[in-house]
Design an enzyme around this catalytic site. Sequence first.
Site, PDB file in Angstrom:
ATOM      1  N   ASP A   1      15.817  46.121  13.203  1.00 25.75           N
ATOM      2  CA  ASP A   1      16.224  45.099  13.473  1.00 25.75           C
ATOM      3  C   ASP A   1      15.077  44.246  13.354  1.00 25.75           C
ATOM      4  OD1 ASP A   1      14.808  46.316  15.458  1.00 25.75           O
ATOM      5  OD2 ASP A   1      16.293  44.975  17.210  1.00 25.75           O
TER       6      ASP A   1
ATOM      7  N   ASP B   1       8.877  45.329  13.883  1.00 25.96           N
ATOM      8  CA  ASP B   1       9.705  46.437  12.881  1.00 25.96           C
ATOM      9  C   ASP B   1       9.048  45.683  11.786  1.00 25.96           C
ATOM     10  OD1 ASP B   1      11.523  45.333  14.660  1.00 25.96           O
ATOM     11  OD2 ASP B   1      12.854  47.407  14.658  1.00 25.96           O
TER      12      ASP B   1
ATOM     13  N   ASP C   1       7.498  49.754  17.259  1.00 24.75           N
ATOM     14  CA  ASP C   1       7.427  50.374  16.085  1.00 24.75           C
ATOM     15  C   ASP C   1       6.774  50.860  15.347  1.00 24.75           C
ATOM     16  OD1 ASP C   1       9.928  49.729  17.276  1.00 24.75           O
ATOM     17  OD2 ASP C   1      10.003  47.459  15.786  1.00 24.75           O
TER      18      ASP C   1
END
Length: 309
Positions: A9, A14, A240
């Site tokens: 997302d 990310d 992430d």
Amino acid sequence: MHKIILDTDPGIDDALAILLLATSSEIELKAITVTHGNTTVDKCLANAIQIADLAGIRNIPIAKGANQPLIGKLQIAEETHGDTGLGYAKLPPSNYPIHSNNASQLIVELVKKYPGEITILGIGPVTNIALALISNPEIKPLIKDVVLMAGSFEYAGNASPVAEYNVFCDPYALQVLINANLDLTIIPLDVTYQCLFTKEHLAELQNCKKDIYEFISDSTRFYMEFHQEYQNITGCAINDPLVVAYLLNRELLELMECYVEVNLHKGNFYGKTSADRFSTLGLAPNAKVATQVDVPAFMKLFIDRMHKL
Ligand code: BDR
Ligand code: CA
């Protein structure tokens, strides 16, 4: 070679995970599937293709996924990732083709095409993965394993006093994954919040390609401001990328096999993940949870790899 699907997302951290993947010739990226999470799925998708361009990713299917959780209302995190989802960073518009299948269909298709070979990395709310398992339960034994950035067990929450953001956005989806008897590894805030990227780390990236340095600088500046203002933390937790780094070097994390649950009861503790560390319940383990991280080794890996882009 390790075949993976990245479900994401984007989102500042990310984006850093995608950059790290792009440097990882040890990993065969089969698809990027995009979900709602840090912002709306449309903005996340726009970010995903812009970051793919920045990272030099080509010919990898990128598919749009769920625009809301299985149950509950859509959450977005503008205070954490900014209005676009990428902080102060500005990337050129992208013509990267969007795959014709939706994300959960693409997950099903790839798992069936490579039975027993696909690792699914989930670094957002796991709605797309849950939808794939719900629509096509026969894929469960065909998935090699699933590695998630999710949860907070003994650390605080970052979306509520106790809940981690990805789980908080769609705890029912995580429950679907837990029920599916998958080989499930969970990398929670307990370890990712030790991985603080600071201005000193940024200074080490000054010799990277100009557009890479500018992107990391502009996006993490916003992210650092959020951490300082809302959490009194100097630097920013790069949650992430740790999931990708773990695939590159399994020694970065110590894992504990245990029984885990996610709290689905509405109220102050909604979305809280708990682990039976000492096996007091006597229930069979259903996940591996990361409990320790080698922070200097991870930071070095991340910084070294950014220079390869
Ligand atoms: C997770 O939530 C999002 O804000 C980040 O991208 C990360 O995946 C951390 O709780
Ligand atoms: Ca994320």
